[in-house]
Scaffold this motif. Structure first.
Motif, PDB file in Angstrom:
ATOM      1  N   LEU A 102      45.428 -21.066  28.531  1.00 46.63           N
ATOM      2  CA  LEU A 102      45.946 -20.045  27.620  1.00 46.63           C
ATOM      3  C   LEU A 102      45.751 -20.446  26.166  1.00 46.63           C
ATOM      4  CD1 LEU A 102      49.231 -18.911  29.414  1.00 46.63           C
ATOM      5  CD2 LEU A 102      46.936 -17.907  29.548  1.00 46.63           C
ATOM      6  N   ASP A 103      45.341 -21.695  25.920  1.00 47.01           N
ATOM      7  CA  ASP A 103      45.032 -22.152  24.568  1.00 47.01           C
ATOM      8  C   ASP A 103      43.664 -21.657  24.105  1.00 47.01           C
ATOM      9  OD1 ASP A 103      47.412 -23.544  24.241  1.00 47.01           O
ATOM     10  OD2 ASP A 103      46.574 -25.437  24.965  1.00 47.01           O
ATOM     11  N   THR A 104      42.861 -21.147  25.028  1.00 41.46           N
ATOM     12  CA  THR A 104      41.508 -20.702  24.684  1.00 41.46           C
ATOM     13  C   THR A 104      41.422 -19.178  24.664  1.00 41.46           C
ATOM     14  OG1 THR A 104      40.701 -20.581  26.960  1.00 41.46           O
ATOM     15  CG2 THR A 104      40.580 -22.742  25.871  1.00 41.46           C
ATOM     16  N   ALA A 105      40.506 -18.678  23.860  1.00 44.67           N
ATOM     17  CA  ALA A 105      40.290 -17.226  23.789  1.00 44.67           C
ATOM     18  C   ALA A 105      39.861 -16.688  25.153  1.00 44.67           C
ATOM     19  CB  ALA A 105      39.237 -16.901  22.734  1.00 44.67           C
ATOM     20  N   GLU A 106      39.012 -17.443  25.834  1.00 39.91           N
ATOM     21  CA  GLU A 106      38.549 -17.023  27.163  1.00 39.91           C
ATOM     22  C   GLU A 106      39.708 -16.965  28.158  1.00 39.91           C
ATOM     23  OE1 GLU A 106      36.130 -19.225  30.599  1.00 39.91           O
ATOM     24  OE2 GLU A 106      34.906 -18.863  28.805  1.00 39.91           O
ATOM     25  N   GLY A 107      40.576 -17.968  28.127  1.00 39.79           N
ATOM     26  CA  GLY A 107      41.736 -17.995  29.010  1.00 39.79           C
ATOM     27  C   GLY A 107      42.688 -16.844  28.748  1.00 39.79           C
ATOM     28  N   ARG A 108      42.905 -16.527  27.479  1.00 39.10           N
ATOM     29  CA  ARG A 108      43.775 -15.396  27.133  1.00 39.10           C
ATOM     30  C   ARG A 108      43.148 -14.086  27.554  1.00 39.10           C
ATOM     31  NH1 ARG A 108      44.290 -18.788  22.667  1.00 39.10           N
ATOM     32  NH2 ARG A 108      42.803 -17.563  21.429  1.00 39.10           N
TER      33      ARG A 108
END
Length: 167
Positions: free
Chosen positions: A30-36
């Motif tokens: 969730l710390d990454t743009a892709e994860g979000r």
């Protein structure tokens, strides 16, 4: 982390949300743009998503008979903010639970939990017993007594620790 297959139906959403944090390595997708993006989250929504994730993890630990990993907001309290309504199809009379409004992550999780309750699969989604793991997995064992996300990893480590403690 696990070689197990994904949970069935909408429970895959719950499983993938819980598994956004690798407790052993500390990485949080969730710390990454892709994860979000996988969960349609903005950076501002991440703290609430993390709160939901840890409440789900506590529920999955309880499914496996383990105490909560830490103090969390009760899952029922969070899901109460995501009302669902009974939607009835006028053509065939079938009914489903549907979101009462927008479809943010909390509402999609509430919908997934409701679907799993109806299907009888909710209690099979569990969190690994290993304190440095707590990975979400779907227990496909016949008796529903699985304890680890992976018998080859966490299960083998636990058995080795018990063996060494006896010696």
């Amino acid at each position: 982390m696990s070689e197990r297959s994904p949970a069935p139906g909408a429970l895959a959403l719950v499983q993938s949300l819980v598994n956004t944090l690798d407790l052993e390595g500390g990485a949080d997708s969730l710390d990454t743009a892709e994860g979000r993006a996988r969960f349609e989250l903005t950076a501002q929504e991440v703290p609430r998503a993390r709160e939901l994730r840890e409440s789900l993890r506590a529920a999955l630990l309880a499914h496996a008979g383990h105490p909560p990993h830490r103090e969390v907001t009760p899952l029922g309290e969070l899901l109460a903010a995501a009302p669902l309504v009974v939607a009835v199809d006028d053509t065939d009379g079938s009914a489903t639970l549907a979101p009462a409004g927008a479809r943010p992550l909390l509402t999609r999780v509430a919908e997934a939990v409701a679907e799993a309750l109806v299907a009888g699969t909710w209690m099979r989604l569990k969190a690994c017993e290993a304190a440095d793991c707590h990975w979400a997995y779907y227990d496909r064992s016949p008796a529903g007594r699985g304890r680890w996300c992976s018998m080859q990893l966490c299960g083998a480590r636990a058995k080795m620790r018990r063996y060494r403690a006896k010696g």
